[in-house]
Design an enzyme around this catalytic site. Sequence first.
Site, PDB file in Angstrom:
ATOM      1  N   CYS A 114       0.833  -1.205   0.000  1.00  0.00           N
ATOM      2  CA  CYS A 114       0.000   0.000   0.000  1.00  0.00           C
ATOM      3  C   CYS A 114       0.870   1.259   0.000  1.00  0.00           C
ATOM      4  O   CYS A 114       1.425   1.609  -1.038  1.00  0.00           O
ATOM      5  CB  CYS A 114      -0.995  -0.019   1.161  1.00  0.00           C
ATOM      6  SG  CYS A 114      -2.349   1.166   0.944  1.00  0.00           S
ATOM      7  N   HIS A 210      -3.675  -4.901   0.797  1.00  0.00           N
ATOM      8  CA  HIS A 210      -3.147  -5.269   2.107  1.00  0.00           C
ATOM      9  C   HIS A 210      -3.181  -6.785   2.298  1.00  0.00           C
ATOM     10  O   HIS A 210      -4.107  -7.318   2.917  1.00  0.00           O
ATOM     11  CB  HIS A 210      -3.955  -4.588   3.216  1.00  0.00           C
ATOM     12  CG  HIS A 210      -3.638  -3.141   3.392  1.00  0.00           C
ATOM     13  ND1 HIS A 210      -2.697  -2.684   4.290  1.00  0.00           N
ATOM     14  CD2 HIS A 210      -4.128  -2.045   2.763  1.00  0.00           C
ATOM     15  CE1 HIS A 210      -2.627  -1.363   4.224  1.00  0.00           C
ATOM     16  NE2 HIS A 210      -3.488  -0.950   3.302  1.00  0.00           N
ATOM     17  N   GLU A 212      -1.652  -8.547   4.340  1.00  0.00           N
ATOM     18  CA  GLU A 212      -1.607  -8.909   5.762  1.00  0.00           C
ATOM     19  C   GLU A 212      -2.994  -8.979   6.389  1.00  0.00           C
ATOM     20  O   GLU A 212      -3.153  -9.502   7.512  1.00  0.00           O
ATOM     21  CB  GLU A 212      -0.723  -7.919   6.533  1.00  0.00           C
ATOM     22  CG  GLU A 212      -1.367  -6.617   6.939  1.00  0.00           C
ATOM     23  CD  GLU A 212      -1.493  -5.595   5.812  1.00  0.00           C
ATOM     24  OE1 GLU A 212      -2.010  -4.486   6.071  1.00  0.00           O
ATOM     25  OE2 GLU A 212      -1.071  -5.896   4.670  1.00  0.00           O
TER      26      GLU A 212
END
Length: 253
Positions: A114, A210, A212
């Site tokens: 990002c 993202h 994660e």
Amino acid sequence: MQTPLIGVSTYMESDVRWGVWQHQAAVLPAGYHRLVQRAGGSALLLPPDSDEQARRIVSRLDALVVSGGPDVEPVRYGAEPGPDCGPPDPERDAWELALTRAALDQRVPLLGICRGMQILNVLLGGTLVQHMEGHRGTPGVFAEHAVRPVPGTRLAQVLPEPVSVPTYHHQAVARLGDGLVPGAYAEDGTIEALELPGDEHPFVLAVQWHPEEGDDVRVMRALVEAARTGHEAQPRSGAPAAREAAGTAPAAG
């Protein structure tokens, strides 16, 4: 072999609370180190420091992740802040620009996430769209949308088919930085991944979403595998001196 050591950039926040304490602290959402671990790496969290220390630290890593977060200050790409641009964080900008430059100079595998993708683009002379709609949910809630990998790119080797990804951003790539090519697009044409092609660097990939925040470890696993390949090619005992010699160019920021 040893587990690859993956550095992840962190940042400063004021008034962080734990127990009876309230202090400034270097922080990072836990999803980042957990994703590194799930992908087979060991995570090392990197609090802000100097340009010189960025070069030294990166010389000891097997790979680097530049994490997500707030807007890059527009002065970094020669622009004035628009009305929707968030407050600047010059210390974080300088730290992550320095880390990214060190990874490029020293040929250390690099993954931007990002904001990390925007840092890479700005470092290489690109610019950003300061505000756009449709790529984030309500405050504090990630949205999802599909991304389409570009055939023939590194990302397409990792994600061969379109995939739905967690997303939360209101800025995006405008002009591409020198040497960078798009690795994926959203349905509205927004660039969703960047990479450096060719043999000049072993692994440079950045994604606007993202990973994660999701269950798909493939992008991070690709970084860990690139780190493992570099680790095997250059044993840990010799890595710092060799990489330090490669990183003598001044860091950005």
